[in-house]
Design an enzyme around this catalytic site. Structure first.
Site, short mmCIF file in Angstrom:
data_model
loop_
_atom_site.label_atom_id
_atom_site.label_comp_id
_atom_site.label_asym_id
_atom_site.label_seq_id
_atom_site.Cartn_x
_atom_site.Cartn_y
_atom_site.Cartn_z
N GLY A 1 5.87 -0.30 -2.73
CA GLY A 1 4.69 -1.12 -2.44
C GLY A 1 3.47 -0.59 -3.20
N HIS A 2 3.22 0.72 -3.08
CA HIS A 2 2.11 1.33 -3.82
C HIS A 2 2.32 1.16 -5.33
CE1 HIS A 2 2.26 4.08 -0.15
NE2 HIS A 2 1.01 3.68 -0.11
N GLN B 1 -10.44 7.46 9.05
CA GLN B 1 -9.83 6.19 9.45
C GLN B 1 -8.71 6.36 10.47
OE1 GLN B 1 -8.65 5.30 5.28
NE2 GLN B 1 -6.80 4.44 6.19
N GLY C 1 -3.00 -3.95 -1.07
CA GLY C 1 -1.82 -4.72 -0.67
C GLY C 1 -2.13 -5.70 0.46
N SER D 1 6.38 0.92 4.10
CA SER D 1 5.25 1.66 4.66
C SER D 1 5.62 3.14 4.70
CB SER D 1 4.97 1.17 6.08
OG SER D 1 4.14 2.09 6.75
N SER D 2 4.62 3.98 4.49
CA SER D 2 4.86 5.43 4.57
C SER D 2 5.33 5.79 5.98
CB SER D 2 3.58 6.19 4.25
OG SER D 2 3.02 5.68 3.07
N ARG D 3 4.92 4.98 6.97
CA ARG D 3 5.30 5.27 8.35
C ARG D 3 6.78 5.03 8.62
NH1 ARG D 3 -0.12 3.77 9.50
NH2 ARG D 3 -1.08 5.44 10.71
#
Ligand code: AMP
Length: 295
Positions: A36-37, A61, A147, A185-187
């Protein structure tokens, strides 16, 4: 690709590029890079003479200290992943570069930042708005790439760039998904094997609800069905599941204009978010138009 850690060194590079008349693109990230990145980096490299990827896990954040502590930090492998793309600089400032002693300014966007993740994570978008404003100024960027995966963030950043007369143009890029539909997602790295197999239900449920709504089905009913499907698949809690207008993110109860479905849900102690477009109906049809749809 150079790795740069200070504002002063970054400024020296961007000033050279400016003297040579070159354009600059920036891709802000918190690292743990995935496809994605990298799709943002690819687009930035295609559209700018020079590209800076930023890597900063922004404490401002995170409203949850545990979430911040658990956030993956993988600078070496991130730098390796970027190598084939042709970015010029990986900018990795530390906390003291971004928020030196005495730092006291917050950039706060109203409207599009309210509700959704803004409601579920108090202070989150102030942190995002503050850090991206600093990154735009530090990198002197002509364009910045974000994104659609974080669609509310994209709207917050677009609003602030316009309101503060920043020269940086905000470019939104499509969500990249795993083969099974899960938004990258990194998650996702934090999901154990079982929950990882459940996670793609998010995309299926959102797609189903979007299809029903765009064919004239009742919004409240479609959302109730989607919530029930998520909970029975094994999700623990749902922070929100809402239809909002695009791009102003106002709550919608009828699909009478283009909108998006937004979801945040917890699975295995991990908070996952996603969103999909819902085509607006020119006029919301009556039951007579769709006799087979439930009322
Ligand atoms: P993050 O590192 O999570 O702050 O994300 C950095 C940028 O990558 C943000 O603009 C995100 O919206 C974007 N991004 C993250 N995941 C995806 C994805 N699956 N597809 C497209 N962009 C993404």
């Amino acid at each position: 690709m150079l790795i740069i850690r200070t504002k002063a060194e970054l400024r020296a590079m961007t000033q050279d590029w400016r003297r040579a008349g070159e354009s600059i693109g920036v891709v802000p990230t918190m690292g743990a890079l995935h496809a994605g990145h990298l799709s943002l980096v690819d687009r930035a490299c295609a559209e700018n003479d020079r590209v800076i990827v930023t890597l900063f896990v922004n404490p401002k954040q995170f409203n949850n200290p545990e979430d911040l502590a658990k956030y993956p930090r993988t600078e070496d492998s991130d730098a390796e992943k970027l190598t084939p793309y042709g970015a010029d600089i990986l900018y990795v400032p530390d906390g003291a570069q971004m928020y030196p002693e005495g730092f006291a300014t917050t950039v706060s966007v109203t409207g599009v930042s309210e509700g959704l993740c803004g409601g579920a994570r108090p202070g989150h978008f102030d942190g995002v708005a503050t850090v991206v404003t600093k990154l735009f100024l530090q990198t002197d960027a002509d364009r910045a790439y974000f994104g659609e995966k974080d669609y509310q963030q994209l709207q917050v950043v677009t609003r602030l760039a316009e309101d503060l007369d920043l020269k940086t143009e905000i470019v939104g890029c499509p969500t990249i998904r795993e083969e099974d539909g899960l938004a990258m997602s990194s998650r996702n790295l934090r999901l154990a094997k079982g929950p990882r197999e459940i996670a793609p239900v998010i995309a299926q449920v959102l797609d189903d609800a979007a299809r029903v709504i765009s064919r004239g089905g009742q919004v409240a009913q479609a959302l109730d069905n989607a919530r029930a499907a998520l909970l029975s698949a094994g999700f623990d809690t749902i922070d929100y599941l809402e239809l909002r207008s695009d791009p102003d993110l106002k709550l919608m109860t009828r699909a009478d204009r283009p909108g998006r479905l937004f979801l945040a849900a917890w699975l295995d102690g991990v908070r996952l978010i996603d969103n999909v477009p819902v085509a607006g109906l020119a006029s919301v049809p009556t039951r007579k138009d769709h006799p087979l749809e439930p009322a």
